[in-house]
Design a protein around this motif. Structure first.
Motif, short mmCIF file in Angstrom:
data_model
loop_
_atom_site.label_atom_id
_atom_site.label_comp_id
_atom_site.label_asym_id
_atom_site.label_seq_id
_atom_site.Cartn_x
_atom_site.Cartn_y
_atom_site.Cartn_z
N ARG A 114 14.20 191.30 -6.92
CA ARG A 114 13.91 190.41 -5.77
C ARG A 114 15.15 190.24 -4.91
O ARG A 114 15.06 190.25 -3.68
N GLU A 115 16.27 190.06 -5.57
CA GLU A 115 17.53 189.89 -4.85
C GLU A 115 17.81 191.12 -3.97
O GLU A 115 18.17 190.99 -2.80
N TYR A 117 15.59 193.28 -2.88
CA TYR A 117 14.55 193.35 -1.85
C TYR A 117 14.89 192.41 -0.68
O TYR A 117 14.83 192.81 0.48
N PHE A 118 15.23 191.16 -0.99
CA PHE A 118 15.52 190.20 0.08
C PHE A 118 16.82 190.55 0.80
O PHE A 118 16.96 190.26 1.99
N ASN A 121 15.64 193.21 3.10
CA ASN A 121 14.60 192.71 4.01
C ASN A 121 14.78 191.21 4.22
O ASN A 121 13.95 190.41 3.77
N PRO A 122 15.84 190.78 4.91
CA PRO A 122 16.13 189.35 5.02
C PRO A 122 15.03 188.55 5.72
O PRO A 122 14.91 187.35 5.50
N GLU A 123 14.21 189.22 6.54
CA GLU A 123 13.14 188.51 7.26
C GLU A 123 11.89 188.34 6.40
O GLU A 123 10.96 187.63 6.77
N ALA A 124 11.87 188.98 5.25
CA ALA A 124 10.67 188.96 4.40
C ALA A 124 10.44 187.57 3.81
O ALA A 124 11.38 186.87 3.44
N LEU A 125 9.18 187.21 3.76
CA LEU A 125 8.79 185.96 3.13
C LEU A 125 7.94 186.28 1.92
O LEU A 125 7.14 187.22 1.94
N PRO A 126 8.07 185.49 0.86
CA PRO A 126 7.23 185.74 -0.32
C PRO A 126 5.76 185.55 0.04
O PRO A 126 5.41 184.70 0.83
N PRO A 134 14.67 183.99 -5.57
CA PRO A 134 15.70 184.97 -5.94
C PRO A 134 16.82 184.27 -6.70
O PRO A 134 17.03 183.07 -6.56
N GLN A 137 19.18 181.76 -4.96
CA GLN A 137 18.57 180.47 -4.65
C GLN A 137 18.46 179.62 -5.91
O GLN A 137 18.64 178.42 -5.87
#
Length: 142
Positions: A114-115, A117-118, A121-126, A134, A137
């Motif tokens: 997840r880390e 991926y985010f 893709n910083p704009e991605a929302l779960p 992640p 967080q």
């Protein structure tokens, strides 16, 4: 060798119906707790934590309907209600226990994925409800 029933293998609804019931987060927790023996409704509610009385009642009713749990009412004032796993429920508890162990053992790998991926893709929302944050967080929240 017997011929394969192709219609059955192309229709996921029968399997999906069962997996939908046994895959719920409350179902897994309740089955796990009842593996130690019969429990009263109030004890289950206290131990699960975060579940409403309405949702617990509905989940236990569904588990009873599907044959995983028995409900025993002992006449007293107030009435005593105990829930216990059936043979089918105890049989279900075995793979749920293995799945839970797998989840605990592999959580760091999932959080790392997840880390990554985010980060990419910083704009991605779960998209899933109840997702785990992640790792960064989680660390910030502690």
């Amino acid at each position: 060798m017997k011929p394969v029933d192709l219609e059955l293998h192309h229709d996921c609804r029968p399997v999906g119906e069962i997996l939908n019931q046994i895959g719920g987060k409350w179902t897994v927790l309740i089955i796990n707790m009842l593996s130690g023996g019969p429990m009263r409704f109030s004890t289950i509610k206290r131990m699960v934590g975060g579940i409403s009385q309405k949702v617990l009642t509905a989940t236990l009713r569904d588990l009873e309907m599907d044959g995983f749990v028995t409900r025993t009412v002992t006449p007293s004032i107030p009435p005593r209600v105990d829930y216990e796993l059936t043979e089918l429920g105890r049989d279900l508890q075995k793979p749920l226990d293995l799945l839970g162990k797998w989840a605990v053992d592999n959580r760091p790998k999932v959080l790392a994925a997840r880390e990554r991926y985010f980060a990419a893709n910083p704009e991605a929302l779960p998209t899933r409800k109840g997702r785990v944050a992640p790792r960064q967080q989680l660390a910030a929240a502690e």
